[in-house]
Write a protein that holds these residues in place. Structure first.
Motif, PDB file in Angstrom:
ATOM      1  N   LEU A  35       0.827  -1.209   0.000  1.00  0.00           N
ATOM      2  CA  LEU A  35       0.000   0.000   0.000  1.00  0.00           C
ATOM      3  C   LEU A  35       0.857   1.253   0.000  1.00  0.00           C
ATOM      4  N   THR A  38       2.358   1.699  -3.414  1.00  0.00           N
ATOM      5  CA  THR A  38       1.370   2.014  -4.445  1.00  0.00           C
ATOM      6  C   THR A  38       0.759   3.392  -4.273  1.00  0.00           C
ATOM      7  N   TYR A  39       0.342   3.723  -3.033  1.00  0.00           N
ATOM      8  CA  TYR A  39      -0.425   4.944  -2.798  1.00  0.00           C
ATOM      9  C   TYR A  39       0.363   6.060  -2.123  1.00  0.00           C
ATOM     10  N   ALA A  84      -5.036   8.142   1.222  1.00  0.00           N
ATOM     11  CA  ALA A  84      -5.076   7.781  -0.193  1.00  0.00           C
ATOM     12  C   ALA A  84      -5.279   6.281  -0.390  1.00  0.00           C
ATOM     13  N   TYR A  85      -5.183   5.499   0.662  1.00  0.00           N
ATOM     14  CA  TYR A  85      -5.354   4.036   0.580  1.00  0.00           C
ATOM     15  C   TYR A  85      -6.820   3.695   0.328  1.00  0.00           C
ATOM     16  N   ARG A  91      -7.874   1.474   5.211  1.00  0.00           N
ATOM     17  CA  ARG A  91      -7.278   2.641   5.876  1.00  0.00           C
ATOM     18  C   ARG A  91      -7.108   2.429   7.377  1.00  0.00           C
ATOM     19  N   ASP A 102       6.411  11.508  -2.978  1.00  0.00           N
ATOM     20  CA  ASP A 102       5.194  12.330  -3.017  1.00  0.00           C
ATOM     21  C   ASP A 102       5.540  13.805  -3.202  1.00  0.00           C
TER      22      ASP A 102
END
Length: 148
Positions: A14, A17-18, A24-25, A30, A55
């Motif tokens: 996660l 990826t996010y 944002a998950y 979350r 980010d």
């Protein structure tokens, strides 16, 4: 998912990826991710820091504004979806036509060859069936007529 069934591998996936922001998950993961990050912050510190730096780099990239005419040309040049047909496959015309023709020919041949029977023939056929099945005295009559 709940905090007790999310794994460390899933949380790392996660984060990769996010990114570092738990909001944002996916919604159903979350709370579990937050609980695991709170319970074991040192385990995921390096992955979260790497995700934060990525980010920040992505947020520094200016937003691209695509001109309206370019956007319209791109959309027009995209492949169009296939039109939905009523039936997915169709039989060739000759298959049902051949079936109807063979059925018609068979019925015509059967009707033209069939013979009508007379009541005498029906009686003889009925006696023969009864004698073959043993339900009549027909076999006894034969024994009486047999030469001795």
């Amino acid at each position: 998912m709940s905090a007790r069934n999310i794994t460390a591998e899933r949380l790392l996936a996660l984060i990769e990826t996010y990114g570092a922001d738990v909001d944002a998950y996916p919604e159903d993961e979350r709370d579990s991710a937050r609980a695991l990050l709170t319970a074991e912050p040192q385990t995921f510190a390096a992955a979260v820091e790497e995700a934060r730096s990525l980010d920040m780099l992505l947020q520094a990239v200016p937003a691209v504004d695509t001109p309206a005419d370019l956007r319209a040309r791109l959309i027009d040049s995209a492949p169009k979806p296939a039109k939905a047909a009523g039936r997915r496959w169709r039989l060739p015309v000759w298959i049902p036509a051949g079936a109807i023709a063979s059925l018609s020919l068979g019925l015509f041949a059967g009707m033209s060859v069939a013979q009508t029977s007379t009541p005498a023939q029906e009686d003889q056929a009925q006696q023969l069936v009864y004698a073959a099945l043993g339900f009549d005295t027909y076999s006894m009559d034969l024994e009486d007529e047999a030469p001795q």
